[in-house]
Write a protein that holds these residues in place. Structure first.
Motif, short mmCIF file in Angstrom:
data_model
loop_
_atom_site.label_atom_id
_atom_site.label_comp_id
_atom_site.label_asym_id
_atom_site.label_seq_id
_atom_site.Cartn_x
_atom_site.Cartn_y
_atom_site.Cartn_z
N ARG A 186 -26.15 -19.12 -22.07
CA ARG A 186 -26.12 -17.82 -22.77
C ARG A 186 -24.76 -17.52 -23.40
O ARG A 186 -24.69 -16.89 -24.44
CB ARG A 186 -26.50 -16.71 -21.80
CG ARG A 186 -27.94 -16.73 -21.41
CD ARG A 186 -28.23 -15.63 -20.38
NE ARG A 186 -29.61 -15.70 -19.98
CZ ARG A 186 -30.04 -16.42 -18.95
NH1 ARG A 186 -29.20 -17.12 -18.24
NH2 ARG A 186 -31.31 -16.45 -18.65
N ASN A 187 -23.70 -17.95 -22.77
CA ASN A 187 -22.36 -17.65 -23.29
C ASN A 187 -21.79 -18.79 -24.13
O ASN A 187 -20.61 -18.83 -24.40
CB ASN A 187 -21.41 -17.32 -22.15
CG ASN A 187 -21.08 -18.53 -21.31
OD1 ASN A 187 -21.81 -19.52 -21.30
ND2 ASN A 187 -19.99 -18.45 -20.57
N SER B 238 -29.58 -8.15 -34.03
CA SER B 238 -29.05 -8.69 -32.79
C SER B 238 -30.18 -9.01 -31.83
O SER B 238 -31.29 -8.50 -31.96
CB SER B 238 -28.08 -7.69 -32.15
OG SER B 238 -28.76 -6.51 -31.83
N GLN C 283 -30.81 -10.41 -27.46
CA GLN C 283 -30.24 -10.67 -26.14
C GLN C 283 -31.22 -11.55 -25.38
O GLN C 283 -32.42 -11.29 -25.39
CB GLN C 283 -30.02 -9.36 -25.39
CG GLN C 283 -29.47 -9.54 -24.00
CD GLN C 283 -29.37 -8.21 -23.26
OE1 GLN C 283 -30.07 -7.26 -23.58
NE2 GLN C 283 -28.51 -8.17 -22.26
N THR D 59 -32.30 -12.86 -21.74
CA THR D 59 -32.14 -12.56 -20.32
C THR D 59 -33.16 -13.36 -19.52
O THR D 59 -34.16 -13.84 -20.05
CB THR D 59 -32.33 -11.07 -20.02
OG1 THR D 59 -33.64 -10.68 -20.41
CG2 THR D 59 -31.32 -10.23 -20.75
N GLU E 94 -29.02 -14.53 -14.14
CA GLU E 94 -28.18 -13.96 -15.19
C GLU E 94 -26.78 -14.55 -15.27
O GLU E 94 -25.93 -14.02 -15.95
CB GLU E 94 -28.07 -12.44 -14.99
CG GLU E 94 -29.37 -11.72 -15.18
CD GLU E 94 -29.82 -11.68 -16.63
OE1 GLU E 94 -28.97 -11.70 -17.53
OE2 GLU E 94 -31.03 -11.63 -16.84
#
Length: 118
Positions: free
Chosen positions: A31-32, A71, A73, A75, A79
């Motif tokens: 995710r990062n 945008s 996200q 999830t 997490e």
């Protein structure tokens, strides 16, 4: 005390191979670690990480609007930043003020172009 220690060591031994498999996978995008992304079609996202590995996510649900200024996200149940994006994770969008939500159904390697978004 011994039972707790034994239970902890057993849990660590069982979970260690799963972490190794996820880290060695050629389609692991964290995710990062998303460098660029694009959306070639509705309910599809192409993600590229900083190592230039690319995947295409195919999704089902109500998410739309993966444009330049939109945008999203991603999830999931786990997490942490070290976890790979996996099928079953959720993509949430906010397209023109309308929230959407899709579940990732498949993740496949991708070798086409990715047009980065600012």
């Amino acid at each position: 005390m011994r039972k707790r220690t034994l239970a902890f060591l057993l849990a660590a031994a069982v979970s260690a191979p799963q972490l190794t498999l996820a880290a060695d996978s050629s389609i692991c995008i964290r995710r990062n670690d998303i460098r660029a992304w694009s959306s070639p079609a509705r309910r599809q996202l192409v993600l590229e990480n900083y190592a230039h590995k690319k995947v295409i996510l195919k999704m089902s649900g109500s998410c739309e609007g993966f444009g330049t200024y939109d945008s999203f996200q991603i999830t999931g149940p786990n997490e942490s930043n070290i976890d790979c994006i996996v099928p079953g994770d959720v993509v949430r969008t906010n397209w023109a003020g309308e929230p959407g939500e899709c579940s990732i159904t498949t993740i496949s390697p991708y070798d086409g172009p990715v047009h980065p978004h600012p």
